[in-house]
Design a protein around this motif. Structure first.
Motif, PDB file in Angstrom:
ATOM      1  N   ILE A 195       5.834  30.704  75.351  1.00 23.86           N
ATOM      2  CA  ILE A 195       7.004  29.856  75.518  1.00 23.86           C
ATOM      3  C   ILE A 195       7.985  30.197  74.407  1.00 23.86           C
ATOM      4  O   ILE A 195       7.625  30.236  73.228  1.00 23.86           O
ATOM      5  N   LYS A 196       9.199  30.525  74.836  1.00 26.13           N
ATOM      6  CA  LYS A 196      10.265  30.851  73.880  1.00 26.13           C
ATOM      7  C   LYS A 196      11.257  29.703  73.874  1.00 26.13           C
ATOM      8  O   LYS A 196      11.704  29.274  74.915  1.00 26.13           O
ATOM      9  N   PHE A 197      11.675  29.280  72.653  1.00 31.13           N
ATOM     10  CA  PHE A 197      12.677  28.220  72.546  1.00 31.13           C
ATOM     11  C   PHE A 197      13.324  28.346  71.183  1.00 31.13           C
ATOM     12  O   PHE A 197      12.907  29.136  70.336  1.00 31.13           O
ATOM     13  N   SER A 198      14.342  27.506  70.998  1.00 31.20           N
ATOM     14  CA  SER A 198      15.109  27.532  69.745  1.00 31.20           C
ATOM     15  C   SER A 198      15.066  26.193  69.075  1.00 31.20           C
ATOM     16  O   SER A 198      14.999  25.153  69.753  1.00 31.20           O
ATOM     17  N   CYS A 199      15.162  26.180  67.784  1.00 30.98           N
ATOM     18  CA  CYS A 199      15.164  24.936  67.000  1.00 30.98           C
ATOM     19  C   CYS A 199      16.482  24.234  67.272  1.00 30.98           C
ATOM     20  O   CYS A 199      17.565  24.841  67.158  1.00 30.98           O
ATOM     21  N   PRO A 200      16.434  22.933  67.651  1.00 31.08           N
ATOM     22  CA  PRO A 200      17.682  22.212  67.907  1.00 31.08           C
ATOM     23  C   PRO A 200      18.522  21.962  66.659  1.00 31.08           C
ATOM     24  O   PRO A 200      19.702  21.654  66.758  1.00 31.08           O
ATOM     25  N   GLU A 201      17.944  22.122  65.487  1.00 29.01           N
ATOM     26  CA  GLU A 201      18.684  21.851  64.252  1.00 29.01           C
ATOM     27  C   GLU A 201      19.402  23.104  63.724  1.00 29.01           C
ATOM     28  O   GLU A 201      20.583  23.079  63.431  1.00 29.01           O
ATOM     29  N   CYS A 202      18.606  24.155  63.627  1.00 28.12           N
ATOM     30  CA  CYS A 202      19.200  25.360  63.006  1.00 28.12           C
ATOM     31  C   CYS A 202      19.372  26.502  63.982  1.00 28.12           C
ATOM     32  O   CYS A 202      19.975  27.513  63.661  1.00 28.12           O
ATOM     33  N   GLY A 203      18.836  26.380  65.216  1.00 28.67           N
ATOM     34  CA  GLY A 203      18.992  27.442  66.204  1.00 28.67           C
ATOM     35  C   GLY A 203      18.044  28.583  66.019  1.00 28.67           C
ATOM     36  O   GLY A 203      18.223  29.659  66.628  1.00 28.67           O
ATOM     37  N   HIS A 204      17.037  28.450  65.173  1.00 28.43           N
ATOM     38  CA  HIS A 204      16.095  29.541  64.936  1.00 28.43           C
ATOM     39  C   HIS A 204      15.200  29.728  66.160  1.00 28.43           C
ATOM     40  O   HIS A 204      14.668  28.795  66.702  1.00 28.43           O
ATOM     41  N   GLY A 205      15.102  30.972  66.645  1.00 26.03           N
ATOM     42  CA  GLY A 205      14.287  31.238  67.815  1.00 26.03           C
ATOM     43  C   GLY A 205      12.803  31.318  67.476  1.00 26.03           C
ATOM     44  O   GLY A 205      12.433  31.897  66.462  1.00 26.03           O
ATOM     45  N   MET A 206      11.959  30.745  68.372  1.00 26.66           N
ATOM     46  CA  MET A 206      10.518  30.749  68.111  1.00 26.66           C
ATOM     47  C   MET A 206       9.761  31.056  69.390  1.00 26.66           C
ATOM     48  O   MET A 206      10.284  30.874  70.481  1.00 26.66           O
ATOM     49  N   LYS A 207       8.515  31.537  69.254  1.00 28.67           N
ATOM     50  CA  LYS A 207       7.612  31.798  70.382  1.00 28.67           C
ATOM     51  C   LYS A 207       6.257  31.147  70.078  1.00 28.67           C
ATOM     52  O   LYS A 207       5.726  31.310  68.993  1.00 28.67           O
ATOM     53  N   VAL A 208       5.751  30.401  71.105  1.00 27.40           N
ATOM     54  CA  VAL A 208       4.449  29.743  70.929  1.00 27.40           C
ATOM     55  C   VAL A 208       3.626  29.991  72.191  1.00 27.40           C
ATOM     56  O   VAL A 208       4.180  30.259  73.280  1.00 27.40           O
ATOM     57  N   PRO A 209       2.309  29.867  72.107  1.00 29.55           N
ATOM     58  CA  PRO A 209       1.496  30.054  73.326  1.00 29.55           C
ATOM     59  C   PRO A 209       1.750  28.921  74.344  1.00 29.55           C
ATOM     60  O   PRO A 209       2.280  27.864  73.997  1.00 29.55           O
ATOM     61  N   ASP A 210       1.394  29.192  75.567  1.00 27.42           N
ATOM     62  CA  ASP A 210       1.588  28.198  76.636  1.00 27.42           C
ATOM     63  C   ASP A 210       0.800  26.921  76.369  1.00 27.42           C
ATOM     64  O   ASP A 210       1.192  25.833  76.805  1.00 27.42           O
ATOM     65  N   GLU A 211      -0.321  27.023  75.677  1.00 26.74           N
ATOM     66  CA  GLU A 211      -1.150  25.853  75.431  1.00 26.74           C
ATOM     67  C   GLU A 211      -0.436  24.864  74.503  1.00 26.74           C
ATOM     68  O   GLU A 211      -0.802  23.672  74.417  1.00 26.74           O
ATOM     69  N   ALA A 212       0.608  25.338  73.780  1.00 25.34           N
ATOM     70  CA  ALA A 212       1.292  24.434  72.840  1.00 25.34           C
ATOM     71  C   ALA A 212       2.419  23.653  73.485  1.00 25.34           C
ATOM     72  O   ALA A 212       3.177  22.986  72.804  1.00 25.34           O
ATOM     73  N   ALA A 213       2.547  23.724  74.793  1.00 24.68           N
ATOM     74  CA  ALA A 213       3.634  23.029  75.474  1.00 24.68           C
ATOM     75  C   ALA A 213       3.487  21.531  75.260  1.00 24.68           C
ATOM     76  O   ALA A 213       2.417  20.955  75.433  1.00 24.68           O
ATOM     77  N   GLY A 214       4.585  20.908  74.867  1.00 30.10           N
ATOM     78  CA  GLY A 214       4.624  19.478  74.655  1.00 30.10           C
ATOM     79  C   GLY A 214       4.193  19.045  73.275  1.00 30.10           C
ATOM     80  O   GLY A 214       4.267  17.859  72.965  1.00 30.10           O
ATOM     81  N   LYS A 215       3.731  19.947  72.499  1.00 25.88           N
ATOM     82  CA  LYS A 215       3.290  19.581  71.146  1.00 25.88           C
ATOM     83  C   LYS A 215       4.449  19.655  70.167  1.00 25.88           C
ATOM     84  O   LYS A 215       5.483  20.243  70.425  1.00 25.88           O
ATOM     85  N   ARG A 216       4.237  19.020  69.040  1.00 24.98           N
ATOM     86  CA  ARG A 216       5.249  19.011  67.998  1.00 24.98           C
ATOM     87  C   ARG A 216       4.810  19.934  66.832  1.00 24.98           C
ATOM     88  O   ARG A 216       3.631  20.050  66.559  1.00 24.98           O
ATOM     89  N   GLY A 217       5.801  20.426  66.171  1.00 27.60           N
ATOM     90  CA  GLY A 217       5.556  21.287  65.004  1.00 27.60           C
ATOM     91  C   GLY A 217       6.813  21.402  64.138  1.00 27.60           C
ATOM     92  O   GLY A 217       7.887  20.907  64.478  1.00 27.60           O
ATOM     93  N   LYS A 218       6.654  22.051  63.042  1.00 21.88           N
ATOM     94  CA  LYS A 218       7.796  22.219  62.123  1.00 21.88           C
ATOM     95  C   LYS A 218       8.430  23.620  62.271  1.00 21.88           C
ATOM     96  O   LYS A 218       7.731  24.605  62.456  1.00 21.88           O
ATOM     97  N   CYS A 219       9.725  23.597  62.191  1.00 17.16           N
ATOM     98  CA  CYS A 219      10.489  24.884  62.237  1.00 17.16           C
ATOM     99  C   CYS A 219      10.251  25.628  60.929  1.00 17.16           C
ATOM    100  O   CYS A 219      10.350  25.058  59.837  1.00 17.16           O
ATOM    101  N   LYS A 220       9.960  26.890  61.069  1.00 14.95           N
ATOM    102  CA  LYS A 220       9.684  27.707  59.878  1.00 14.95           C
ATOM    103  C   LYS A 220      10.920  27.945  59.001  1.00 14.95           C
ATOM    104  O   LYS A 220      10.807  28.263  57.839  1.00 14.95           O
ATOM    105  N   LYS A 221      12.096  27.736  59.610  1.00 16.73           N
ATOM    106  CA  LYS A 221      13.306  28.035  58.870  1.00 16.73           C
ATOM    107  C   LYS A 221      13.857  26.802  58.175  1.00 16.73           C
ATOM    108  O   LYS A 221      14.114  26.819  56.973  1.00 16.73           O
ATOM    109  N   CYS A 222      14.068  25.735  58.962  1.00 19.41           N
ATOM    110  CA  CYS A 222      14.688  24.561  58.351  1.00 19.41           C
ATOM    111  C   CYS A 222      13.683  23.455  58.018  1.00 19.41           C
ATOM    112  O   CYS A 222      14.007  22.489  57.334  1.00 19.41           O
TER     113      CYS A 222
END
Length: 368
Positions: A2-29
């Motif tokens: 799953i590819k998405f972007s941070c709503p705060e800083c716009g940093h692009g990220m990729k996570v496995p499909d199993e992480a859908a719906g989970k929360r985490g911290k942006c590595k950039k901001c």
């Protein structure tokens, strides 16, 4: 994935499909973000709508650094003054002008020499200043000093050369003048015969004793009608006043006027050497011509006739062999009646010697 972007800083990220719906911290901001459930969403600019059953995430605001106004700080800027080479440039200009003028004789003494001297002083001052500035701009004074030194040296050398040349020329002229005087003195020295019949030459005698000033003896004091020298014997054999016998291309003739006519006899007394005798006739610009005067200093000119006429008996160019004699005839203007002594001067140059033969003839013995 799953590819998405941070709503705060716009940093692009990729996570496995199993992480859908989970929360985490942006590595950039560092903000907490929720992984979207849809696999097709690649860039999410807004967070997905939340279910009302789920409690809303506490909103966290990013701390923004507060900007404080800086207090004014005074800064002193040190700007270095540009290094000037005014002395070196001025000396260089003077050196160029002086170098152009130093080759003109005499003028260089009043132009190139003072300009070069001033330029040399300025170049030395500029050199010292350049050394104190750690060599900055040292090229100008060095070049200027070289030019000005040459401009000063050339007039000095030229003046010394011309002075030496002038001194040599003056010495040469002086020596030449003395030689001319010596030869003139030798040519004009009086030759006479004393009372004992001996030939004499008037010479200058220097006496160291103090005596009263007296007039020098006259060369005519020892003169007579005969000169009996070592090489030649010259004698006035006669004198008369009358017409001069002439020889022309058409024949013989006589002069229109009366003249005083001397008859001269010259004898070569040498034993083995012949003598070339050119005569004493009156000629223009001739140092061999005879001259006549009286005791009153009256000068009498020698008679001159046309080139087509020749005085009979007058010597022109004769060879006198040893122990032989030739005659010569010398006509002059008629002397004044008051004349008692007729003084005849005969240059010895006529037979190749130096001096003047002095002969005196008694005016009372002249045939009229």
């Amino acid at each position: 994935m799953i590819k998405f972007s941070c709503p705060e800083c716009g940093h692009g990220m990729k996570v496995p499909d199993e992480a859908a719906g989970k929360r985490g911290k942006c590595k950039k901001c560092g903000e907490t973000v929720q992984v979207p459930k849809s696999q097709k969403a690649e860039i999410i600019t807004q967070p997905p709508p939340m279910d009302f059953d789920e409690a809303p995430l506490p909103s966290r605001r990013r701390k923004r650094p507060t900007h404080r106004e800086a207090s004014p700080v005074s800064v002193e800027i040190h700007q270095e003054k540009p290094v000037t080479n005014s002395l070196g440039i001025a000396a260089l200009v003077l050196g160029i002008i002086a170098l152009l003028l130093c080759w003109i004789p005499f003028i260089n003494l009043i132009t190139a020499l003072p300009l070069g001297g001033i330029g040399l002083i300025l170049s030395l001052i500029g050199l010292v200043m350049a050394i104190t500035r750690k060599g900055t701009g040292i090229g100008y004074p060095i070049a200027a000093g070289t030019l000005n030194f040459i401009a000063v040296l050339v007039p000095i050398i030229m003046t010394a050369f011309f002075t030496a040349a002038a001194g040599t020329a003056v010495s040469a002229i002086d020596e030449a003048g003395k030689e001319i005087e010596r030869r003139e003195s030798e040519r004009n020295k009086p030759l006479t015969t004393n009372a004992d019949g001996e030939a004499t030459e008037e010479t200058e005698v220097t006496d160291t004793t103090e005596e009263p000033n007296t007039e020098p003896a006259s060369p005519w004091d020892n003169a007579s009608a005969i000169y009996d020298g070592e090489l030649v014997k010259v004698e006035i054999t006669g004198a008369k006043i009358g017409k001069v016998d002439l020889k022309t291309f058409s024949g013989e003739s006589t002069s229109e006027d009366d003249f005083l006519i001397f008859t001269i006899n010259i004898t070569n007394k040498q034993e083995a050497k012949k003598m070339d005798f050119r005569g004493w006739k009156a000629e223009t610009f001739d140092d061999r011509a005879a001259t006549l005067e009286d005791e009153h200093s009256n000068q009498y000119h020698g008679a001159r006739f046309s080139s087509a006429s020749r005085v009979q008996g007058q010597a022109a160019y004769e060879s006198i062999y040893p122990q032989k004699s030739v005659g010569d005839v010398l006509p002059f203007e008629v002397p004044v009646d008051a004349a008692k002594e007729l003084r005849l001067k005969l240059p010895a140059a006529a037979y190749g010697e130096e001096g003047q033969i002095h002969l005196i003839y008694d005016a009372g013995e002249v045939e009229r």
